[in-house]
Design an enzyme around this catalytic site. Sequence first.
Site, PDB file in Angstrom:
ATOM      1  CE  LYS A 292      20.671 -21.346  15.268  1.00  0.00           C
ATOM      2  NZ  LYS A 292      19.899 -21.425  16.499  1.00  0.00           N
TER       3      LYS A 292
ATOM      4  CG  ASP B  70       8.167   3.602   3.301  1.00  0.00           C
ATOM      5  OD1 ASP B  70       8.255   3.935   4.497  1.00  0.00           O
ATOM      6  OD2 ASP B  70       7.904   2.440   2.948  1.00  0.00           O
TER       7      ASP B  70
ATOM      8  N   GLY C 281      10.018  -1.626   9.140  1.00  0.00           N
ATOM      9  CA  GLY C 281      10.743  -0.379   8.879  1.00  0.00           C
ATOM     10  C   GLY C 281      11.632  -0.461   7.655  1.00  0.00           C
ATOM     11  CE  LYS C 282       9.662  -4.113   3.098  1.00  0.00           C
ATOM     12  NZ  LYS C 282       8.622  -3.767   2.195  1.00  0.00           N
TER      13      LYS C 282
ATOM     14  CB  CYS D 228      -4.133  21.928   4.558  1.00  0.00           C
ATOM     15  SG  CYS D 228      -4.770  21.797   2.885  1.00  0.00           S
TER      16      CYS D 228
ATOM     17  CG  HIS E  90      -0.135  19.670   3.401  1.00  0.00           C
ATOM     18  ND1 HIS E  90      -0.734  19.126   4.512  1.00  0.00           N
ATOM     19  CD2 HIS E  90      -1.103  19.783   2.473  1.00  0.00           C
ATOM     20  CE1 HIS E  90      -2.014  18.923   4.255  1.00  0.00           C
ATOM     21  NE2 HIS E  90      -2.266  19.317   3.033  1.00  0.00           N
TER      22      HIS E  90
ATOM     23  CD  GLU F 205       2.151  18.584   6.664  1.00  0.00           C
ATOM     24  OE1 GLU F 205       2.264  19.827   6.638  1.00  0.00           O
ATOM     25  OE2 GLU F 205       1.062  17.998   6.459  1.00  0.00           O
TER      26      GLU F 205
ATOM     27  NE  ARG G 167     -11.206  17.141  -4.792  1.00  0.00           N
ATOM     28  CZ  ARG G 167     -10.859  16.107  -4.061  1.00  0.00           C
ATOM     29  NH1 ARG G 167     -10.924  16.166  -2.742  1.00  0.00           N
ATOM     30  NH2 ARG G 167     -10.433  14.999  -4.625  1.00  0.00           N
TER      31      ARG G 167
END
Length: 558
Positions: free
Chosen positions: A224, A72, A17-18, A386, A513, A515, A468
């Site tokens: 530690k 990302d 999860g970078k 779409c 789109h 979203e 397209r």
Amino acid sequence: MSAKYVFVTGGVVSSLGKGLAAASIGCLLESRGLRVNLMKFDPYLNVDPGTMSPFQHGEVFVTDDGAETDLDLGHYERFTHAPLSRDNNLTTGRIYEQIILKERRGDYLGKTVQVIPHVTNEIKNAMRKVSANGADVTILEIGGTVGDIESLPFLEAIRQMRQELGRENTIFVHLTLVPWISAAQELKTKPTQHSVKELLSIGIQADILLCRSDRNLSREMKQKIAAFCNVEERAVIGATTVPSIYEVPLRFAEEGLDALILKYLRIDASEADLSRWRELVDRCYHPRDEVSIAIVGKYVEYEDSYKSLKEALTHGAIAQNLKLRVHWIEAEGLESKGPEDRSYEAQLDGYDGILVPGGFGKRGIEGMLNAIRYAREKKVPYFGICLGMQTACIEYARNVCGLKEANSSEFDPATPHRVIYKLRELLGVEEMGGTMRLGAWTCILQEGTLAWRAYRGATEISERHRHRYEFNREYEALLTGAGLRISGTTPDATYVEIVELPDHPYFLGCQFHPEFKSKPLEPHPLFREFVAASYKNRVGRIASEPGAISALANTSIS
Ligand code: GLN
């Protein structure tokens, strides 16, 4: 203030999860009034992820300027207001492409072109370009895992950045794993130690460690890790798994991550205002009820293929204070065995809403058409995105207008009724290279339509595209004559952007789109309204089931 950089690297394993960590850091710094920008470097050789399979790479996220980027960047946009463009995601492939172009032009004046300094310079220039875009802090995520051969030039570039800009302008945040070993009943720090050592061997001493684990790190454990990894104890930040990704910034804030970053970078900033995020997470964890959505698509085994879609639905559900239950249905499994075979209906029964998302190619199309027919006939809320808009038009042409062979020229180039087609192809334009309609396009909404109401009366909107094929306006009179409504088009009316059905609780397809533009704090109107309609359908359906009245006594519809 000089440009400040936060470099985010990852160790031990991938998929920790970078991207989320980088996005959450952005969110925290923004909540303190700073302007942030985020950038991702991907070490693979593809020039961009545009041509990569969704199964391999997950969703292709699209920015306003039409760049096809890593998913990302979707996290970055959902967690911050960073202005993202094609400059914010660079792959090794693109960097080499730029260098080779310069080499062919003779820009290197006969010099030997090498990884150091030419590739690393190109990487550093790209970082500086993004940070020059008005950001107080630029967060740079290096894809891959430390130890990979491919990421070495990027790590070398960030090492040089520290050398050039100094400690007060650059920090290294390293995300690692602290696994729970059940045989020992212990969390283990060794993988983290090794990963930090690996980084050190290429000249990078991590400043802050984000330690992913499925349980809290004890004080002793942090001490530690700090001692062995040569960081301050408070720089060992617990990154415990949480039920909602939107809780991550809150957890990091509790661990003091943003305060520490500001201290290391010598930035004076206001106190964090995370009240809206707290409220959001609280709503997410205390839903009043649930809503179930069936997603009928072709990449359903791999959820990352529809990352932004799932998030946008979640935003819509949180806006109504509902828990989202998504059911992934493989479209191919809904195909009929013959013209009268309606056995697929059993598979679609009982969902509150049905959604057909974007996709490419022929596989699964007939199953999607069946799902759409079901939603249209049974008055189940339908949202087509779409490909889901294109298939809605094909379904309408076939089953309402009687054009049994209606299709998209993408799936059947010889169809007598190409309801969906390539406009440019028809105009005789030679297609060369990038043929997609990509990025932001303006759309004009028709007053009084479902879409217009969802966008709260706006008549001009902007949404992102990646496709397209287009609605063929030669079939407009036939389809609209039979009841389909065109509620949005491009300003010059060339392209149809939204279609809907008036005599249906919610039946809408959009060519863009939506979203990609939904954020948890700013849910997208079309998702918000689709989820609302789906929930209304649920309440109505449950109320009509025998013995359901008492169960609904405490349910109110907003
Ligand atoms: N395959 C369709 C097209 O290219 C739809 C693309 C999509 O859903 N993103 O037009």
